[in-house]
Design a protein around this motif. Structure first.
Motif, PDB file in Angstrom:
ATOM      1  N   ALA A 110       0.940  -1.380  -0.024  1.00  0.00           N
ATOM      2  CA  ALA A 110      -0.147   0.012  -0.026  1.00  0.00           C
ATOM      3  C   ALA A 110       0.774   1.379  -0.070  1.00  0.00           C
ATOM      4  O   ALA A 110       0.260   2.096  -0.451  1.00  0.00           O
ATOM      5  CB  ALA A 110      -1.036   0.042   1.083  1.00  0.00           C
ATOM      6  N   THR A 111       2.053   1.381   0.357  1.00  0.00           N
ATOM      7  CA  THR A 111       2.905   2.328   0.752  1.00  0.00           C
ATOM      8  C   THR A 111       4.244   2.417   0.157  1.00  0.00           C
ATOM      9  O   THR A 111       4.831   3.448   0.067  1.00  0.00           O
ATOM     10  CB  THR A 111       3.076   2.702   2.352  1.00  0.00           C
ATOM     11  N   SER A 112       4.515   1.525  -0.585  1.00  0.00           N
ATOM     12  CA  SER A 112       5.715   1.427  -1.317  1.00  0.00           C
ATOM     13  C   SER A 112       5.868   2.795  -2.273  1.00  0.00           C
ATOM     14  O   SER A 112       5.168   3.046  -3.138  1.00  0.00           O
ATOM     15  CB  SER A 112       5.932   0.192  -2.317  1.00  0.00           C
ATOM     16  N   HIS A 113       7.191   3.370  -2.185  1.00  0.00           N
ATOM     17  CA  HIS A 113       7.405   4.559  -2.868  1.00  0.00           C
ATOM     18  C   HIS A 113       7.464   4.254  -4.476  1.00  0.00           C
ATOM     19  O   HIS A 113       7.077   4.966  -5.289  1.00  0.00           O
ATOM     20  CB  HIS A 113       8.622   5.233  -2.419  1.00  0.00           C
ATOM     21  N   TRP A 122      11.953  -4.254   0.029  1.00  0.00           N
ATOM     22  CA  TRP A 122      12.549  -3.430   0.967  1.00  0.00           C
ATOM     23  C   TRP A 122      11.484  -3.142   1.752  1.00  0.00           C
ATOM     24  O   TRP A 122      11.935  -2.878   3.046  1.00  0.00           O
ATOM     25  CB  TRP A 122      13.565  -2.407  -0.007  1.00  0.00           C
ATOM     26  N   THR A 123      10.676  -2.266   1.424  1.00  0.00           N
ATOM     27  CA  THR A 123       9.524  -1.691   2.263  1.00  0.00           C
ATOM     28  C   THR A 123       9.009  -2.662   3.180  1.00  0.00           C
ATOM     29  O   THR A 123       8.837  -2.427   4.396  1.00  0.00           O
ATOM     30  CB  THR A 123       8.394  -0.965   1.333  1.00  0.00           C
ATOM     31  N   PHE A 124       8.769  -3.988   2.935  1.00  0.00           N
ATOM     32  CA  PHE A 124       8.220  -4.982   3.723  1.00  0.00           C
ATOM     33  C   PHE A 124       9.188  -5.415   4.788  1.00  0.00           C
ATOM     34  O   PHE A 124       8.783  -5.503   5.924  1.00  0.00           O
ATOM     35  CB  PHE A 124       7.814  -6.442   2.905  1.00  0.00           C
ATOM     36  N   SER A 125      10.537  -5.203   4.699  1.00  0.00           N
ATOM     37  CA  SER A 125      11.466  -5.647   5.507  1.00  0.00           C
ATOM     38  C   SER A 125      11.559  -4.652   6.703  1.00  0.00           C
ATOM     39  O   SER A 125      11.815  -4.822   7.942  1.00  0.00           O
ATOM     40  CB  SER A 125      12.923  -5.584   4.923  1.00  0.00           C
ATOM     41  N   ILE A 126      11.435  -3.218   6.101  1.00  0.00           N
ATOM     42  CA  ILE A 126      11.265  -2.284   7.419  1.00  0.00           C
ATOM     43  C   ILE A 126       9.990  -2.344   8.243  1.00  0.00           C
ATOM     44  O   ILE A 126      10.399  -2.134   9.379  1.00  0.00           O
ATOM     45  CB  ILE A 126      11.155  -0.592   6.379  1.00  0.00           C
ATOM     46  N   TYR A 127       8.833  -2.657   7.655  1.00  0.00           N
ATOM     47  CA  TYR A 127       7.790  -2.777   8.555  1.00  0.00           C
ATOM     48  C   TYR A 127       8.125  -4.017   9.382  1.00  0.00           C
ATOM     49  O   TYR A 127       7.725  -4.123  10.580  1.00  0.00           O
ATOM     50  CB  TYR A 127       6.438  -2.932   7.824  1.00  0.00           C
ATOM     51  N   LEU A 128       8.579  -5.269   8.959  1.00  0.00           N
ATOM     52  CA  LEU A 128       8.677  -6.561   9.520  1.00  0.00           C
ATOM     53  C   LEU A 128       9.942  -6.307  10.624  1.00  0.00           C
ATOM     54  O   LEU A 128       9.532  -6.667  11.778  1.00  0.00           O
ATOM     55  CB  LEU A 128       8.824  -7.557   8.858  1.00  0.00           C
ATOM     56  N   GLU A 129      10.952  -5.495  10.222  1.00  0.00           N
ATOM     57  CA  GLU A 129      11.902  -5.432  11.510  1.00  0.00           C
ATOM     58  C   GLU A 129      11.196  -4.637  12.477  1.00  0.00           C
ATOM     59  O   GLU A 129      11.670  -4.903  13.924  1.00  0.00           O
ATOM     60  CB  GLU A 129      13.086  -4.559  10.788  1.00  0.00           C
ATOM     61  N   ALA A 130      10.284  -3.632  12.576  1.00  0.00           N
ATOM     62  CA  ALA A 130      10.065  -3.092  13.663  1.00  0.00           C
ATOM     63  C   ALA A 130       9.149  -4.043  14.555  1.00  0.00           C
ATOM     64  O   ALA A 130       9.369  -3.390  15.804  1.00  0.00           O
ATOM     65  CB  ALA A 130       8.926  -1.910  13.008  1.00  0.00           C
ATOM     66  N   VAL A 131       8.860  -5.008  14.243  1.00  0.00           N
ATOM     67  CA  VAL A 131       7.707  -5.872  15.151  1.00  0.00           C
ATOM     68  C   VAL A 131       8.322  -7.107  15.436  1.00  0.00           C
ATOM     69  O   VAL A 131       7.832  -8.150  16.158  1.00  0.00           O
ATOM     70  CB  VAL A 131       6.443  -5.850  14.544  1.00  0.00           C
ATOM     71  N   ALA A 132       9.455  -7.550  14.638  1.00  0.00           N
ATOM     72  CA  ALA A 132      10.032  -8.899  14.763  1.00  0.00           C
ATOM     73  C   ALA A 132      10.388  -9.395  16.033  1.00  0.00           C
ATOM     74  O   ALA A 132      10.634 -10.598  16.330  1.00  0.00           O
ATOM     75  CB  ALA A 132      11.471  -9.040  13.694  1.00  0.00           C
TER      76      ALA A 132
END
Length: 215
Positions: A110-113, A122-132
């Protein structure tokens, strides 16, 4: 590269060294969440696919390979080493992957640049790292069996993110066009998730007591 970025990278690397020392040194992964380790491996795989297409620096390439290699080794030890896997708290480590992976994937789409495969991953990895780290923190709350190496591992991992926030602040004031709102937001969320752990970590250190998280 500024001192905060370098210090953050070294904290991240040290956290992995501490975890590997625990796993290979005492042949135990008790208190370590395999789910968190597999989520971090997924983070690194989806984030570092550009290693084949985009050379930044020797340092950058080496660090990417180190994180991919060490994360793969940790997951391998916990899943397949005949001695180490016997110490895994499988019955307690029951956090559902889908609760973290699915929202991260939806947000990435929904938010990928830019809608290319590498950018979305890459965007998925940023979101996932926040909660991993959440399965790990939940496991620590459930087991109440937090040895020094496990506690130090989580503390160092959280410190890495805190130092990266200082890196972002420094770059915001020293680089004219440096703006990464998605990375900053996810980084702050990740740091907030660690706050409860940090409180009890410092409390146990101050009172010279064994670390324990409230259930």
């Amino acid at each position: 590269m500024n001192v905060f970025r370098l210090a953050g990278d070294m904290m991240h690397l040290l956290s992995i060294v501490v975890l590997l020392l625990k796993i290979t040194g005492i042949k135990s992964c008790r208190g370590i969440s395999l789910k968190t380790q597999e989520l971090y491996l997924l983070v690194f795989i989806t984030r570092y696919l550009d290693i084949f297409t985009n050379f930044v620096s020797l340092y950058n390439t080496v660090m990417k390979l180190v994180f991919l290699g060490t994360s793969s080794a940790i997951v391998y030890y916990m899943r397949y080493d005949r001695i180490i896997k016997l110490t895994y708290d499988k019955e307690q480590d029951t956090f559902k992957y889908l609760l973290l992976v699915a929202p991260s994937a939806v947000l990435a789409l929904a938010t990928s640049h830019v809608y290319t495969v590498l950018e979305v991953l890459w965007t998925f990895s940023i979101y996932l790292e926040a909660v991993a780290i959440m399965p790990q923190l939940v496991l620590l709350q459930r087991t109440q069996n937090i040895d020094n190496l496990t506690g130090n591992y989580v503390f160092l991992l959280g410190s890495y993110r805190g130092l990266y926030i200082l890196n972002w602040i420094y770059r915001f004031f020293t680089e004219k066009h440096y703006r990464q709102w998605l990375v900053w937001t996810c980084g702050v969320v990740q740091t907030i998730i660690y706050c409860d752990f940090f409180y009890y970590y410092f409390l146990s250190w101050q009172n010279n007591e064994k670390l324990a998280l409230p259930a």
